[in-house]
Design a protein around this motif. Structure first.
Motif, PDB file in Angstrom:
ATOM      1  N   TRP A  47       0.393  -1.421  -0.049  1.00 44.42           N
ATOM      2  CA  TRP A  47      -0.007   0.185   0.205  1.00 44.42           C
ATOM      3  C   TRP A  47       0.622   1.193   0.075  1.00 44.42           C
ATOM      4  N   LEU A  48       1.498   1.798   0.905  1.00 43.98           N
ATOM      5  CA  LEU A  48       2.158   2.361   1.068  1.00 43.98           C
ATOM      6  C   LEU A  48       3.010   3.017  -0.143  1.00 43.98           C
ATOM      7  N   ARG A  66     -10.232   2.245  -6.942  1.00 46.54           N
ATOM      8  CA  ARG A  66     -10.080   0.682  -7.480  1.00 46.54           C
ATOM      9  C   ARG A  66      -8.820   0.660  -7.751  1.00 46.54           C
ATOM     10  N   SER A  67      -8.000   1.017  -8.309  1.00 47.45           N
ATOM     11  CA  SER A  67      -6.611   0.524  -8.838  1.00 47.45           C
ATOM     12  C   SER A  67      -5.821   0.642  -8.137  1.00 47.45           C
ATOM     13  N   THR A  68      -5.648   1.003  -6.862  1.00 48.05           N
ATOM     14  CA  THR A  68      -5.005   0.527  -5.498  1.00 48.05           C
ATOM     15  C   THR A  68      -5.550  -0.669  -4.631  1.00 48.05           C
ATOM     16  N   LEU A  98      -4.235  -6.038  -3.174  1.00 49.93           N
ATOM     17  CA  LEU A  98      -5.461  -7.083  -2.880  1.00 49.93           C
ATOM     18  C   LEU A  98      -4.644  -8.186  -3.556  1.00 49.93           C
ATOM     19  N   ALA A  99      -4.364  -7.752  -4.677  1.00 49.71           N
ATOM     20  CA  ALA A  99      -3.839  -8.773  -5.671  1.00 49.71           C
ATOM     21  C   ALA A  99      -1.904  -8.902  -5.240  1.00 49.71           C
ATOM     22  N   ALA A 152     -11.171  -0.071  -0.837  1.00 49.42           N
ATOM     23  CA  ALA A 152     -11.886   1.102  -1.381  1.00 49.42           C
ATOM     24  C   ALA A 152     -12.198   2.204  -1.025  1.00 49.42           C
ATOM     25  N   ALA A 153     -12.985   2.343   0.445  1.00 44.48           N
ATOM     26  CA  ALA A 153     -13.108   3.896   1.292  1.00 44.48           C
ATOM     27  C   ALA A 153     -12.403   4.411   1.851  1.00 44.48           C
TER      28      ALA A 153
END
Length: 349
Positions: free
Chosen positions: A32-33, A117-119, A124-125, A110-111
């Motif tokens: 994420w970072l 959406r992409s991040t 998750l992927a 995503a919230a």
């Protein structure tokens, strides 16, 4: 698995990037970072910032517990500082609502502030191996050329087509590797100008390569003139070598960062300086230009040496006198930090 995915993964095994710092370990926080840092910033620039960030804030709860100045200081120089504030707030929400972890549920992830959406799909992927597509700038460029899609990628119809293709190509196996692979292809081979088509594993089925459209796709966004604005930055330095800093407001560029007081022109600078200190003289330093995405800022630094603080500022949380040694712990815009660290020696009194 589609032929697109299998071909891309075979290329990735031999030519992809396998030693990026957020891949070892490839946990949700580090992915994420890295995704937030990589928005509008190249990998080579991000790596030292990422390493410094995780060395000081190694976990999501550490980030949530940090104060904003610490977060912005670690981010200082990466630009687009709203990303850092969203990152900080999202970590706090995760502690408050998700047990100190990034949620594995797509909608909940995503919230969070700053996660679209992409991040969310990338986290998750890559962290969990879940089958979610991504569509960052590199992926848009690859898919636009491969499928020969005209129109700027930000247009609603074009973006809708790209998401459909992204979802169709994303495999259910080796999803994390595939996600890294398509980003790597866009970053190292299918680059913006002069793509290395001879090295591309997808060239035999690429519409842009077949029709000689690589220079035209993706369709450029219509250009518009970038205006230039002017400002005078006040460097009030007292006899102890401290400089007056002012925290910028919540709106506009560099919001929430510590910077220098500003004014319009020399006369305005003198009036503003006299609000904060008793001053005798000013030295105009070399002007310079800083370029933002939507305008250029022409900066004239004006140094007021030997300033005597006019009054205590303890009650004003947005003003502070700082020594050069204190600057690394504060979030400052990169040009302001460079300006202050390159100041001439104080004038002898």
């Amino acid at each position: 698995m589609t032929p697109f995915a299998s071909t891309l993964l075979a290329w990735f095994d031999h030519h992809g990037r396998h030693d990026l710092p957020w891949q070892h370990p490839r946990d949700a926080y580090r992915v994420w970072l890295s995704e937030i840092m990589l928005q509008q910033t190249q990998v080579v620039t991000v790596i030292p910032y990422f390493q410094r960030f995780v060395s000081q804030l190694p976990t999501l709860p550490d980030l949530a517990a940090a104060d904003e100045d610490t977060v912005l200081a670690l981010w200082s120089g990466l630009g687009y500082y709203r990303r850092a504030r969203f990152l900080h707030r999202a970590a706090q929400v995760c502690v408050e609502k998700h047990g100190g972890e990034l949620p594995r549920d797509f909608d909940a992830l995503a919230a969070l502030p700053g996660i679209g959406r992409s991040t969310a799909g990338a986290v998750l992927a890559q962290a969990y191996g879940l089958r979610f597509p991504i569509l960052d700038g590199n992926v848009k460029r690859v898919l636009t050329r491969y499928h020969g899609i005209a129109g700027h990628p930000s247009e609603r119809d074009v973006e809708k087509q790209l998401w459909l293709h992204a979802a169709a190509h994303t495999p259910g196996e080796r999803t994390a590797d595939y996600t890294q692979a398509i980003m790597d292809l866009g970053a190292t081979v299918c680059v913006r100008t002069r793509p290395l088509c001879a090295m591309c594993p997808m060239r035999s089925d690429c519409v842009a390569h077949r029709d000689n459209l690589t220079a035209q796709l993706p369709t450029p966004k219509p250009g518009k003139a970038i205006p230039t604005r002017n400002t005078t930055m006040l460097i009030l330095r007292d006899t102890d070598g401290r400089v007056l800093l002012q925290r910028r407001g919540a709106q506009g560029v560099w919001s929430g960062l510590w910077s220098l007081p500003e004014a319009d022109g020399t006369d305005g600078a003198w009036r503003e300086a006299q609000r904060h200190a008793r001053i005798d003289d000013a030295q105009a330093l070399t002007p310079f230009m800083h370029v933002f995405s939507h305008y250029r800022l022409q900066i004239q630094p004006l140094l007021f040496d030997g300033a005597t603080p006019a009054h205590a500022i303890a009650d004003n949380a947005d003003l502070r006198w700082c020594t050069l040694a204190e600057l690394p712990s504060l979030g400052l815009p990169a040009p302001v930090r460079s300006l202050l660290t390159a100041l001439p020696e104080p004038t002898a009194l």
